[in-house]
Each structure stands twice: as structure tokens, then as C-alpha cells.
Design an enzyme around this catalytic site. Sequence first.
Site, PDB file in Angstrom:
ATOM      1  N   HIS A 136     -12.134   1.180  -0.596  1.00 22.25           N
ATOM      2  CA  HIS A 136     -11.213   0.182  -0.067  1.00 22.25           C
ATOM      3  C   HIS A 136     -11.961  -0.946   0.647  1.00 22.25           C
ATOM      4  CE1 HIS A 136      -7.170   2.579  -0.116  1.00 22.25           C
ATOM      5  NE2 HIS A 136      -7.623   2.284  -1.311  1.00 22.25           N
ATOM      6  N   GLN A 149       0.853  -1.181   0.000  1.00 25.00           N
ATOM      7  CA  GLN A 149       0.000   0.000   0.000  1.00 25.00           C
ATOM      8  C   GLN A 149       0.890   1.233   0.000  1.00 25.00           C
ATOM      9  OE1 GLN A 149      -2.946   0.136   3.098  1.00 25.00           O
ATOM     10  NE2 GLN A 149      -3.773   2.051   2.395  1.00 25.00           N
ATOM     11  N   ILE A 158      -6.102   3.921  11.549  1.00 25.76           N
ATOM     12  CA  ILE A 158      -5.605   4.249  10.221  1.00 25.76           C
ATOM     13  C   ILE A 158      -5.850   3.070   9.302  1.00 25.76           C
ATOM     14  CG2 ILE A 158      -3.496   4.811   8.938  1.00 25.76           C
ATOM     15  CD1 ILE A 158      -2.670   6.155  11.796  1.00 25.76           C
ATOM     16  N   GLU A 159      -6.268   3.360   8.070  1.00 31.23           N
ATOM     17  CA  GLU A 159      -6.887   2.326   7.243  1.00 31.23           C
ATOM     18  C   GLU A 159      -5.976   1.168   6.888  1.00 31.23           C
ATOM     19  OE1 GLU A 159      -8.056   4.028   3.451  1.00 31.23           O
ATOM     20  OE2 GLU A 159      -6.228   3.156   2.657  1.00 31.23           O
ATOM     21  N   SER A 160      -4.677   1.356   6.935  1.00 27.65           N
ATOM     22  CA  SER A 160      -3.790   0.247   6.607  1.00 27.65           C
ATOM     23  C   SER A 160      -3.874  -0.857   7.669  1.00 27.65           C
ATOM     24  CB  SER A 160      -2.357   0.749   6.462  1.00 27.65           C
ATOM     25  OG  SER A 160      -1.978   1.526   7.578  1.00 27.65           O
TER      26      SER A 160
END
Lengths: 330, 272
Positions: free
Chosen positions: A111, A35, B59-61
Site C-alpha cells: 500500500h 477502501q 490504522i492504515e486507512s
Amino acid sequence: MALRSAARPAPKVMTAAEAVARFVRPGSVLGMGGQNIGRCPQALTFEIIRQRIGDLTVVGCNLSLGMDQLVGAGLVRRTASGSGNLERFGVTYCWRRGIEDGTLVHEDYSHLAMVSRFLAGEMGVPFMPTRSLLGSDMLADAPVLSWGARATGGAHDAAAAQRASPPKAVVVDNPWAPGEPVVLVPALQPDVSIVHVQRADPLGNVVIEGFATHEPEMLRASQTVIVSCEELVPTDAIRAAPERTTVPFLYVDAVVVAPFGAYPTSVYGYYDYDAAEVARYQEAARSGPAAVAAYLQEAVWDCATFDDYLARCAGPARLEALRAAMREVL
Amino acid sequence: MHEAAAQAPTPAFTRQELMVIEAARRLHDGQVVFVGTGLPLLATALAQRRHAPNIVMVIESGVIAPLVRPTPISVSDPKVMARAMRLGTLREVLGGLLQRGLIDVGFLGGAQIDRHANINSTQIGPPGALRRRLPGSGGANDMASHCRRLLVITHHEPRRFPERCDYVTSPGFLDGPGGRQRAGLPADFAVTVVTDLAVLEADPSTCTLRLTGLMPGVDVATVWAHTGFRPEVAPDLQEVAPPAADDLTVLREELDPQRVYLKADEPAAARR
């Protein structure tokens, strides 16, 4: 790097060149790990570019550096993702140009919608419900099926039409709360996924440390998986701490030992990203196809292996500095 | 009032610095905040170091409850993972926390936002007539779909505030009152936009953004001149308080000493 010589011969352990030649085919649906500037599978991506395997459909959640380089090399026909960008380093310029000039077809999801597609693929079910996308233009072309329409037979025609041209999402009534819409997104099982991880064993047991993004779902959904790793560890080390195994060997077809295989992106616990090299590519990508071709010529086609690229474009001092930067962060 | 405020307070600060500080003030201790990349990371880190030490960043990760190290430039930067309580997956944070309803505030940056607080990060030009491709939703659609409160930080320029977005990536109030319910989204939804000129908040009755705050030295006419639509002015329009010296010190010396974010004329492309 010392571990490379310690690698025992095993059917799944092979070079990037062997793994890519064996499992990535023209027209493949290619799942991308990583990512933004984190853990992008650069050694494997460069090998696909080196072998010029084209007509690819590239899928993932955030697609960044590697996807843009595949597009810049002219190897990508379609993409499906939640985003394409490199955040502070700008957009994915080749991807943007391809979409704007119509040479690249892109399907937009959020996402969560993308990872839901991988989850359906992982679970062996045809779709996954989500409450994302409702009201947005990502659903502008999505058919709306209500149970009422199905009862009258109208949905039968709709189903036939969908088989001819599958929709990217469908809105249905929640069967347990009629009147409440829910979005169904189709399962996605990539033909082959590529991912760069901290550790793997010769059998293909995978240990991901730090954030894991969409990778656990994507890898388990894929028909085949190529893993590159910082370190090859013995299976005994996996057995000593099995709760640390992110994805077991059952899903993995090839293990490529590639220290710094995510360079210039970061690998949690091992090294930080190299802002200068990311920016160097972005500069080329932004300026246009000729500069991208020159970059890829130097970084990929003039190098026999990814290690050659590391020696040519990074060098040991820079790589050691990136290791030190990671130690500083943690 | 605005003439008086135009006199530079001490210490001197830029509007961009105050924008970050004002956004940080909108976050409260103990909240669970889903933080987007860019200025939201900086503002949330400021809140964490100043008035909201128990803020929980997500946090999206896949990062949960980190103590972010300066200066993170990406949701995948190792600096956002520092001393987290869990490093997990995208599905568990976007699905298990956000869609599940366990996030208090979604915090987004760098967006185009329209009168009804709809957000576009996909493309300039309507569907079928693309003029400029943008990065896409990322987790933004998920945040706008599932958060009851959305905080947006963005630079104030007309192209970022159109009457109607060319493409709705992330739903605000869609076409106005009742729009979210008609689409099947939760009706309980509030939006605050903090810019370098003003603060805009969604009026619950009209579901449109209206002006509720002005940066010191900025007047309504200036905001209107920099907005692609004409936001109504709240009757209790406030002036944004100048920064405390400690806020500026932490921001400048601890959080962004290299001036990664705090530039006077940041190029638009770099914010995405």
C-alpha cells in the site's frame, strides 16, 4: 437529496452517465477511490459497467467491491494495487478467478508503494523512493542499478531494456549513503479517477471527511477526475471554510450528485455499510460468473440509473436505517 | 505439567479467546501500535480497555488514536474511526509514521509465516506456478519492513506454518542471520507469533521461530503436529496464563458480543 434540485447549472455538474461517457474510455487507466467497505465509488462504477467500457487497467491501494464488479463484468485487463479483498466479507472472488485463470494481469505492490506512485504522479516527478518492498518477492524481477554499473555504461543497456518493458520497481544505491539500497517506484498518473466524497461544489472543490486513504494523492495525480458526492454545496460554503477543502477544483472535471452513491459501502458521517448487500454480492461472486452476471443484470443493466438500483435493492427504510447506524457510531 | 493444565480452569474459555487475550498482553501502555485488520483490531481494543488505556492505535486507512467502537470488521469500518485524534491519509500513516520510524509495534493477523518469520499473503504456489491467489500485501509488507517489533496473531495449522513461504510478501529474517541487512532492511527486528496453540518468538541468534509458550492443555508434540516445520523449544518454555475473568467479560460482552470474531470454527477465507 433535496440539494439535487438546488443544484445550479454549471459546466462540471452532470449525471453519472454523462461524466462516464465523456471521461472514461476503453483502455483507460482507472484510479479507484475508497477502501474495502468504505466510500467506494459505486454509482460511478455501476455507470461504467452499464456503459460496458472495457479493456481497463484498474489501479488503487486496496481494490475491493467496485473493482471486483468491473472484473466480473469482463471490463478489466489489468490491475495494479496493494491488495484485493473485502476483509471479513472474503476475497475479491472475480479478481482471484481472473488472476488464477490468467485472464487478468495483476501487479503487486504494498500500500505504501502504491501511494508513493501516486505521490510521484502528483508531484510531477518520474518516481518516488521507498524502503518498503526490499527483500520481498514483489521485487523478484526488479533490476538493481548501482552507480558503478552506470559509470561503466552497463546501465545504458539496462535503460534501453527498461524502456521496452518498464520494470515495476528499480533498486538503486542511496546516493548520499552508498551501499544502502532504496527502491524507486514509477509515477502513476491515472487517465481518470473516480471517487465518492461527502461534499463538493459546482466548481469541483472536494471535501472528504473521515479517513481519506490514498485519494488525495491519486486525485491530484490523475489526468481527469470524476467526483460523486453526497451533497452539492455552494461555492460560498467552500470559501467560508477553505481549510476543509481536501482537493481544490483545479483537479476535478466532473461533479455527480449521488446521495448514497457509495452504497452498500459506508460514507463517514452519512451512513454505515450494508452488510447484507455486500454479502449478497459476495455470494454471487463466490459462486461464479453466471451468478455475477445475474447480479449485475438486476443491479446495473436492468436499472436506468443508480437511484433505480437503490430503490430496487435497498429501499428507503434500509437506507434510513444505515443513516441511523452511522449516527449511532459517531 | 501439561496433564495438570488440561483440567479446565474457571472460568471456562476457548483457546481462541485466550489467543486474543495473550496477544493483547503483549501490548503495553503508551505504545504506538500499527494495527492490521481482523483479530489484531480486537486484541488491541482489548488491551486499550484493560491494561493499556494510553495505547495509540494507528490504522492504515489514515486513522490515528481512535477509541474503537465494538465490533470493527475492517480498517475502513466507521467503528475504527470513533473518537480518533486525527482522520488522515494512508500516506501519512504508512509513510509519515511507519516508514518514518515512529511506530513501536506492527500487529498483523491471518498470515502464512515460515521458519524465518517471512510472511506470505500473496499467493499459494511459487512465482510462476500460482495455485491460489491471496489478497496481497496491503500494508503488511510496509509493517514488516519498518517495524522493529512485529506481533502476529494467527490460527495454528500446518499450512499456515510452512518451512518456507512460497512467496515472501513481507520480510521476516529472509534466509536467516544477516538476511535483513543484506536486503537493506533494519537488522533490529523482533517477531512474536501468538496462536491458539502456542507462542513462538524469533531467536535472535538463529533468526528462526522457536516455541516459547504453550496454551494450557497443549503439549509440544501437538504444536509440532500442527506446524509445517519443527520449531525448536526454548529452554524456558512457559505455559500461557489463563485469562482473568475481567478479560473474558470485556471480550465477550463489550468487544465482540455478536461473536463476529470469536467463533469456534472460523472459515479461513473470512479471516483475510
